[in-house]
Design a protein around this motif. Structure first.
Motif, PDB file in Angstrom:
ATOM      1  N   ALA A  17     -84.685  39.574  46.382  1.00  0.00           N
ATOM      2  CA  ALA A  17     -86.098  40.219  46.704  1.00  0.00           C
ATOM      3  C   ALA A  17     -86.517  39.562  48.167  1.00  0.00           C
ATOM      4  O   ALA A  17     -87.212  40.161  48.706  1.00  0.00           O
ATOM      5  CB  ALA A  17     -87.088  39.843  45.693  1.00  0.00           C
ATOM      6  N   GLU A  18     -86.329  38.169  48.333  1.00  0.00           N
ATOM      7  CA  GLU A  18     -86.877  37.483  49.564  1.00  0.00           C
ATOM      8  C   GLU A  18     -86.028  37.971  50.934  1.00  0.00           C
ATOM      9  O   GLU A  18     -86.417  37.838  51.922  1.00  0.00           O
ATOM     10  CB  GLU A  18     -86.695  35.960  49.287  1.00  0.00           C
ATOM     11  CG  GLU A  18     -87.578  35.561  47.951  1.00  0.00           C
ATOM     12  CD  GLU A  18     -86.967  35.639  46.825  1.00  0.00           C
ATOM     13  OE1 GLU A  18     -85.613  35.796  46.745  1.00  0.00           O
ATOM     14  OE2 GLU A  18     -87.653  35.664  45.853  1.00  0.00           O
ATOM     15  N   ARG A  22     -82.430  44.235  52.581  1.00  0.00           N
ATOM     16  CA  ARG A  22     -81.936  43.974  51.176  1.00  0.00           C
ATOM     17  C   ARG A  22     -81.740  45.183  50.826  1.00  0.00           C
ATOM     18  O   ARG A  22     -82.219  46.218  50.977  1.00  0.00           O
ATOM     19  CB  ARG A  22     -82.875  43.237  50.232  1.00  0.00           C
ATOM     20  CG  ARG A  22     -84.088  43.811  50.010  1.00  0.00           C
ATOM     21  CD  ARG A  22     -84.817  42.966  49.000  1.00  0.00           C
ATOM     22  NE  ARG A  22     -86.159  43.516  48.664  1.00  0.00           N
ATOM     23  CZ  ARG A  22     -86.314  44.415  47.443  1.00  0.00           C
ATOM     24  NH1 ARG A  22     -84.974  44.603  46.804  1.00  0.00           N
ATOM     25  NH2 ARG A  22     -87.328  44.981  47.252  1.00  0.00           N
ATOM     26  N   TRP A  23     -80.842  45.136  49.611  1.00  0.00           N
ATOM     27  CA  TRP A  23     -80.599  46.387  49.052  1.00  0.00           C
ATOM     28  C   TRP A  23     -80.814  46.131  47.375  1.00  0.00           C
ATOM     29  O   TRP A  23     -80.983  45.112  46.997  1.00  0.00           O
ATOM     30  CB  TRP A  23     -79.006  46.539  49.038  1.00  0.00           C
ATOM     31  CG  TRP A  23     -78.643  47.289  50.285  1.00  0.00           C
ATOM     32  CD1 TRP A  23     -78.283  48.667  50.632  1.00  0.00           C
ATOM     33  CD2 TRP A  23     -78.312  46.315  51.595  1.00  0.00           C
ATOM     34  NE1 TRP A  23     -77.940  48.628  51.825  1.00  0.00           N
ATOM     35  CE2 TRP A  23     -77.986  47.283  52.497  1.00  0.00           C
ATOM     36  CE3 TRP A  23     -78.500  45.069  51.649  1.00  0.00           C
ATOM     37  CZ2 TRP A  23     -77.722  46.877  53.851  1.00  0.00           C
ATOM     38  CZ3 TRP A  23     -78.454  44.673  53.109  1.00  0.00           C
ATOM     39  CH2 TRP A  23     -77.831  45.682  54.011  1.00  0.00           C
ATOM     40  N   ASP A  24     -81.267  47.385  46.788  1.00  0.00           N
ATOM     41  CA  ASP A  24     -81.440  47.418  45.524  1.00  0.00           C
ATOM     42  C   ASP A  24     -80.368  48.056  44.700  1.00  0.00           C
ATOM     43  O   ASP A  24     -79.762  48.822  45.039  1.00  0.00           O
ATOM     44  CB  ASP A  24     -82.801  48.292  44.922  1.00  0.00           C
ATOM     45  CG  ASP A  24     -83.881  47.691  45.699  1.00  0.00           C
ATOM     46  OD1 ASP A  24     -84.068  46.255  45.308  1.00  0.00           O
ATOM     47  OD2 ASP A  24     -84.812  48.421  46.443  1.00  0.00           O
TER      48      ASP A  24
END
Length: 59
Positions: A17-18, A22-24
């Motif tokens: 998350a930080e 970023r990818w989910d």
């Protein structure tokens, strides 16, 4: 993971998350991953794709 185009390039994606960018990652009931947003390699083979339901969808 290795690039799905077959060039052999190693792709590292941040999913914490930080991180930015970023990818989910989500996993469906059948264990198939979905990755958002798309993956776009700016160098090398320049592949651009999504992973949805465990399948590669090319841009």
């Amino acid at each position: 993971m290795r690039c799905p185009c077959g060039c052999g390039q190693m792709i590292e994606l941040l999913i914490i998350a930080e991180a930015k960018p970023r990818w989910d990652v989500s996993i469906d009931a059948k264990g198939r991953p979905t990755l958002t947003p798309s993956v776009w390699l700016k160098k090398g083979c320049r592949s651009h794709f999504w992973i949805r339901g465990g399948r590669i969808h090319w841009c």
